[in-house]
Design an enzyme around this catalytic site. Structure first.
Site, PDB file in Angstrom:
ATOM      1  N   HIS A  93     -26.305   0.342   4.180  1.00  0.00           N
ATOM      2  CA  HIS A  93     -26.407   0.228   2.874  1.00  0.00           C
ATOM      3  C   HIS A  93     -26.317   1.542   2.117  1.00  0.00           C
ATOM      4  O   HIS A  93     -26.987   2.370   2.416  1.00  0.00           O
ATOM      5  CB  HIS A  93     -27.637  -0.741   2.175  1.00  0.00           C
ATOM      6  CG  HIS A  93     -27.906  -0.637   0.790  1.00  0.00           C
ATOM      7  ND1 HIS A  93     -26.594  -0.542  -0.127  1.00  0.00           N
ATOM      8  CD2 HIS A  93     -28.773  -0.051   0.046  1.00  0.00           C
ATOM      9  CE1 HIS A  93     -27.164  -0.736  -1.141  1.00  0.00           C
ATOM     10  NE2 HIS A  93     -28.548  -0.314  -1.326  1.00  0.00           N
ATOM     11  N   HIS A  95     -25.049   4.144  -1.605  1.00  0.00           N
ATOM     12  CA  HIS A  95     -24.602   4.179  -2.980  1.00  0.00           C
ATOM     13  C   HIS A  95     -23.297   4.955  -2.965  1.00  0.00           C
ATOM     14  O   HIS A  95     -23.302   5.800  -3.978  1.00  0.00           O
ATOM     15  CB  HIS A  95     -25.835   4.893  -3.792  1.00  0.00           C
ATOM     16  CG  HIS A  95     -27.024   3.978  -3.655  1.00  0.00           C
ATOM     17  ND1 HIS A  95     -28.134   4.276  -4.357  1.00  0.00           N
ATOM     18  CD2 HIS A  95     -27.277   2.827  -3.229  1.00  0.00           C
ATOM     19  CE1 HIS A  95     -29.069   3.237  -4.269  1.00  0.00           C
ATOM     20  NE2 HIS A  95     -28.711   2.305  -3.439  1.00  0.00           N
ATOM     21  N   TYR A 120      -6.268  -1.811   8.258  1.00  0.00           N
ATOM     22  CA  TYR A 120      -7.631  -1.102   8.620  1.00  0.00           C
ATOM     23  C   TYR A 120      -8.574  -1.766   7.829  1.00  0.00           C
ATOM     24  O   TYR A 120      -9.786  -1.954   8.436  1.00  0.00           O
ATOM     25  CB  TYR A 120      -7.499   0.192   8.953  1.00  0.00           C
ATOM     26  CG  TYR A 120      -7.174   0.671  10.342  1.00  0.00           C
ATOM     27  CD1 TYR A 120      -8.122   1.011  11.229  1.00  0.00           C
ATOM     28  CD2 TYR A 120      -5.626   0.794  10.500  1.00  0.00           C
ATOM     29  CE1 TYR A 120      -7.616   0.931  12.439  1.00  0.00           C
ATOM     30  CE2 TYR A 120      -5.266   1.166  11.755  1.00  0.00           C
ATOM     31  CZ  TYR A 120      -6.182   1.148  12.823  1.00  0.00           C
ATOM     32  OH  TYR A 120      -5.921   1.634  14.081  1.00  0.00           O
TER      33      TYR A 120
END
Length: 219
Positions: A93, A95, A120
């Site tokens: 995860h 930002h 891709y």
């Protein structure tokens, strides 16, 4: 791969993501599932560029801290992906700027946040879902992820950032990088009427590479 090696890999790849500006400050988190059902996850308030393998949060199969520093507040997010995607062995995860920007655009389709722009992207990410905004660490985000029923390996958290699962940590990192680059392409080409892959081209990729894509319609 041994637990010691996994700890080192989390640090190595985390530093690579940080040094290339893909997640600033102490944002972002990484987890890897272990053979005993527990998992390793980056600690809370830790920069991915300066992780210590010995201080990684070690969680048991029940999600409780066994050793190391206190884990990221995003544990519910990681847990939801592991519970709904049985093949997932790692979750990343970030930002990252372009993916966050994409999650804020009003035209984004929650079932397919990005069109099939490149081969891709389709191969690494499949399709990307968008879930509504929740404050970081809110357990309700887990319900939103579970609501996707394990159909998506890549998800955008609105006004927050992308989260990607993979069958290895390296695969999850590569998919995350592909998602970020495709978001950047989308923003660069927004309003220019670009040519996307056709349904036939996507179907060809699906057959050749054995992809499992959720049903989608891009408006």
């Amino acid at each position: 791969m041994s637990e010691t090696r996994i700890r080192e890999e989390i640090c190595r790849l985390g530093r690579s993501l940080f040094e290339r500006g893909l997640t600033p400050g102490s944002s972002g988190n990484i987890s890897v599932k272990l053979d005993d059902g527990g998992w390793l996850v980056t600690p809370t308030n830790a920069s991915l560029g300066f992780l210590d393998p010995a201080r990684m949060s070690r969680l048991g199969p029940d999600g409780r801290l066994v050793s190391g520093d206190a884990p990221t507040k995003e544990v519910p997010l990681h847990t939801a992906l592991y519970q709904t995607r049985s093949a997932a062995r790692a979750v990343v995860h970030l930002h990252s700027t372009h993916s966050v920007a994409l999650s804020m655009l009003p035209e984004i389709n929650p079932r397919t946040a990005l069109p099939p722009m490149t081969a891709y992207y389709v191969m690494k990410c499949g399709h990307t879902a968008l879930v509504p905004y929740y404050r970081p660490g809110d357990p309700a985000v887990a319900d939103a992820i579970k609501g996707l029923a394990g159909k998506y390996s890549s998800v955008l958290l609105a006004n927050h950032g992308p989260v990607v699962s993979g069958d290895t940590l390296e695969a999850a990192v590569f998919a995350m990088e592909e998602l970020e680059e495709t978001a950047k392409l989308y923003l660069l080409l927004r309003g220019l009427n670009p040519r996307y892959l056709s349904p036939a081209q996507v179907e060809d990729l699906t057959k050749v590479f054995g992809l499992e894509l959720p049903e989608h319609h891009h408006d």
